[in-house]
Design an enzyme around this catalytic site. Structure first.
Site, mmCIF file in Angstrom:
data_model
loop_
_atom_site.group_PDB
_atom_site.id
_atom_site.type_symbol
_atom_site.label_atom_id
_atom_site.label_comp_id
_atom_site.label_asym_id
_atom_site.label_seq_id
_atom_site.Cartn_x
_atom_site.Cartn_y
_atom_site.Cartn_z
ATOM 1 N N HIS A 174 0.912 -1.381 -0.083
ATOM 2 C CA HIS A 174 0.349 0.170 -0.112
ATOM 3 C C HIS A 174 0.770 1.446 -0.086
ATOM 4 C CE1 HIS A 174 0.757 0.059 4.323
ATOM 5 N NE2 HIS A 174 0.991 0.973 4.373
HETATM 6 P P1 TYD Z 1 -1.908 -4.090 8.246
HETATM 7 O O1 TYD Z 1 -2.301 -2.502 7.488
HETATM 8 O O2 TYD Z 1 -2.520 -5.576 7.474
HETATM 9 O O3 TYD Z 1 -0.580 -4.628 7.793
HETATM 10 P P2 TYD Z 1 0.841 -3.954 7.244
HETATM 11 O O4 TYD Z 1 0.782 -2.909 6.132
HETATM 12 O O5 TYD Z 1 2.848 -4.337 7.543
HETATM 13 O O6 TYD Z 1 0.581 -5.164 6.284
HETATM 14 O O7 TYD Z 1 -2.499 -4.027 9.404
HETATM 15 C C1 TYD Z 1 -2.308 -5.405 10.283
HETATM 16 C C2 TYD Z 1 -3.365 -5.330 11.114
HETATM 17 O O8 TYD Z 1 -3.338 -3.981 11.846
HETATM 18 C C3 TYD Z 1 -4.596 -4.613 10.535
HETATM 19 O O9 TYD Z 1 -6.302 -5.477 10.836
HETATM 20 C C4 TYD Z 1 -4.767 -2.894 10.501
HETATM 21 C C5 TYD Z 1 -4.676 -3.075 12.531
HETATM 22 N N1 TYD Z 1 -3.542 -2.535 12.780
HETATM 23 C C6 TYD Z 1 -3.804 -0.766 13.703
HETATM 24 O O10 TYD Z 1 -4.678 -1.319 14.603
HETATM 25 N N2 TYD Z 1 -3.512 -0.262 13.922
HETATM 26 C C7 TYD Z 1 -1.934 0.359 13.546
HETATM 27 O O11 TYD Z 1 -1.020 1.714 13.686
HETATM 28 C C8 TYD Z 1 -1.621 -0.452 12.463
HETATM 29 C C9 TYD Z 1 -0.207 -0.297 10.768
HETATM 30 C C10 TYD Z 1 -2.747 -1.438 11.890
#
Ligand code: TYD
Length: 145
Positions: free
Chosen positions: A49
């Site tokens: 992303h």
């Molecule tokens: P995700 O966006 O999938 O992580 P990555 O970019 O590493 O693939 O996030 C994983 C989960 O964590 C998703 O359910 C959202 C949650 N999350 C939060 O609650 N707060 C945060 O600051 C972040 C980065 C993720």
């Protein structure tokens, strides 16, 4: 595409090492959020992303991993293997994190609170956003700060 890697100052002494990170001093933005990934399974790639306005610094504080940055025109892979190195990831930059060692802890310092509305999760949408965003620099290389 310029990649900015911060080399933080370790305060080493006979007891070991310590790195301190202060907003606007070691980190070029106000730190509103810190999160970290650990126990990442072999073969997993995360991220996929970009952000509309969020800036981040990624620090692999234990173990190692690789980060692929893509500004819509070029891609670069940057290994993170030192706990005193931070990779700056500006807004409008597609990122993937991969090749995590089993002991890797990847810490992220972020300029904003978690906001799903700031995410661009569709690659075609990202390319359009990056195109309209304007390129800060066409220069090349890895810059150390
Ligand atoms: P995700 O966006 O999938 O992580 P990555 O970019 O590493 O693939 O996030 C994983 C989960 O964590 C998703 O359910 C959202 C949650 N999350 C939060 O609650 N707060 C945060 O600051 C972040 C980065 C993720």
């Amino acid at each position: 595409m310029i990649v900015t890697k911060y080399v933080f100052q370790p305060h080493g002494d006979a007891r070991g090492q310590l790195v301190a990170l202060e907003e606007f001093k070691d980190i070029p933005f106000r730190i509103k959020r810190v999160y970290y990934m650990y126990e990442t399974l072999e073969g997993v790639a995360r991220g996929h992303h970009a952000h509309k306005s969020l800036q981040q610094i990624l620090v692999c504080i234990h173990g190692c991993c690789k980060i692929r940055l893509d500004n819509g025109k070029e891609k670069k892979v940057i290994p993170l293997e030192k706990p005193y190195e931070g990779l700056y990831v500006p807004n409008a930059m597609w990122r993937e994190m991969f090749d995590f060692s089993p002991d890797a802890v990847l810490m992220v310092l972020a300029s904003e609170l978690y906001d799903e509305a700031d995410y661009i999760r569709d690659y075609e949408e990202f390319l359009e956003f990056a195109e309209n965003c304007g390129d800060a620099a066409e220069a090349e290389g890895v810059e150390e700060k």
